[in-house]
Design a protein around this motif. Structure first.
Motif, short mmCIF file in Angstrom:
data_model
loop_
_atom_site.label_atom_id
_atom_site.label_comp_id
_atom_site.label_asym_id
_atom_site.label_seq_id
_atom_site.Cartn_x
_atom_site.Cartn_y
_atom_site.Cartn_z
N ASP A 130 -35.71 30.32 -24.96
CA ASP A 130 -35.91 30.42 -26.41
C ASP A 130 -35.07 29.36 -27.11
O ASP A 130 -33.92 29.12 -26.73
CB ASP A 130 -35.50 31.80 -26.92
N VAL A 131 -35.64 28.72 -28.13
CA VAL A 131 -34.94 27.68 -28.87
C VAL A 131 -34.79 28.13 -30.32
O VAL A 131 -35.78 28.47 -30.98
CB VAL A 131 -35.69 26.34 -28.80
N HIS A 132 -33.56 28.13 -30.80
CA HIS A 132 -33.27 28.51 -32.18
C HIS A 132 -32.33 27.48 -32.80
O HIS A 132 -31.68 26.71 -32.10
CB HIS A 132 -32.66 29.91 -32.25
N PHE A 133 -32.26 27.51 -34.13
CA PHE A 133 -31.49 26.51 -34.86
C PHE A 133 -30.48 27.17 -35.80
O PHE A 133 -30.74 28.23 -36.38
CB PHE A 133 -32.41 25.60 -35.68
N VAL A 134 -29.34 26.53 -35.93
CA VAL A 134 -28.38 26.81 -36.99
C VAL A 134 -28.15 25.50 -37.73
O VAL A 134 -28.60 24.44 -37.29
CB VAL A 134 -27.05 27.35 -36.43
#
Length: 345
Positions: A201-205
């Protein structure tokens, strides 16, 4: 704990001056601080070290072409302005200036030439060469930076950057940084697609990299150093996804020290909060990591806060051994250099 304890020998020839022709051509050292093992490979093979179910977290801050050159109206002298962040007043920005001693309160500057030139006034004088600048125009300051600015490359890079996009991640979105989150520079869009295809899974901050990137540690004792604050944001979707992954025992992999500092700032209780605020978190040996299980990062400056962070991760002595191995094997260092993938228990 003395700052000198975080020094190491680095030949100048190993400081990468330009990016490689392809982002993912850089080398990758895979480090297991528990077993004290090292693997030498290339970044394009990062998927071999990520697991299905991992959650990869990237910082999607976008670099401003923040270095501007203006002239003093009264003398015509050239001055350098490095935009740091907006001030509270409209059309005002905090900027690191040089030579600062010439920029007193009320000093008038001009940016650009002819009818399109923009007037700037110094409306605040602060320590460390920082000034508050009022841009006397209806144009946004970021638009002016896009037009007149240069990428604010670190002082150890002396070569001209031919392609501005190479000091920008391929997923950069939110404008606000004065330096790139450089661990993310290794990713291509194709490589990110491969990461997702593996079941990661790829997520961003978002953390807008600020003045601290350009400041050396001046104190002799580590605990006396004060970090400059930087603004970050963690969305509800990202916080929920990370908290769920942690409950399921899946790894949280931070891409870069900025992503790590964001997650550790928003997760001091062990549960990640969705929030937007400033952080001055300073991570050095003795720190207990709450959220992050693995870290992708570049090789950092001697005696820097980032090398202290890496030392907190794997111990100062072993960190020095790893860096000595990198020097021996002629890895490329710093912003345009090679990367490490660090795991932990």
């Amino acid at each position: 704990m003395r700052v000198d304890e975080f020094d190491y020998e680095l030949p100048e020839r190993l400081v990468a001056q330009t990016p490689l022709s392809s982002r993912d051509e850089s080398r990758l050292m895979v480090v297991d601080p528990v077993d004290k093992t090292l693997v030498h490979t290339h970044f394009r093979k990062i998927t071999e070290y990520l697991r299905p179910g991992d959650l990869l977290v990237l910082n999607n801050s976008k670099v401003i072409p923040a270095r501007l050159y203006a002239k003093k109206v009264d003398t015509g002298a050239r001055v350098e302005l490095l935009l740091l962040r907006p001030a509270t007043e409209a059309q005002c920005w905090m900027a690191l200036t040089r030579p600062a001693k010439r920029l007193k309160l009320g000093t008038e500057l001009v940016l650009g030439e002819g009818a399109e030139a923009v007037s700037i006034r110094v409306v605040g004088v602060h320590d460390e060469g920082i000034r508050t600048l009022h841009f006397l125009t209806e144009q946004s300051v970021t638009a002016l930076a896009d037009r007149y600015g240069e990428m604010p490359l670190p002082p150890y890079i002396h070569a001209k950057l031919e392609d501005k996009s190479r000091y920008q991640t391929v997923y950069a979105k939110h404008v606000g940084s004065v330096a790139a989150p450089t661990a993310g520079l290794h990713f291509t869009q194709t490589l990110l697609d491969e990461v997702r295809a593996k079941g990661v899974d790829v997520h961003f901050v978002t953390l807008h990299v600020g003045l601290g990137t350009f400041r050396n540690v001046q104190a002799e004792d580590v605990k006396e150093h004060q970090m400059h604050s930087e603004w970050y944001e963690v969305s509800e979707d990202t916080a929920d996804a990370i908290n769920e992954a942690r409950r399921a025992g899946r790894r949280i992999v931070a891409v870069g020290t900025t992503a790590l500092r964001t997650l550790e700032s928003a997760g001091v209780t062990g549960t990640l909060l969705a929030e937007a605020r400033e952080t001055d978190i300073f991570i050095y040996p003795g720190y207990q990591f709450q959220i992050v299980d693995a870290l992708i990062t570049n090789f950092h400056l001697p005696k820097s806060t980032l090398f202290m962070l890496v030392s907190a991760w794997m111990g100062t002595d072993f960190a020095k051994e790893v860096y000595a191995t990198a020097v021996e094997n002629e890895y490329r260092f710093f912003s345009f250099g090679d990367a490490m993938f660090l795991t932990r228990r």
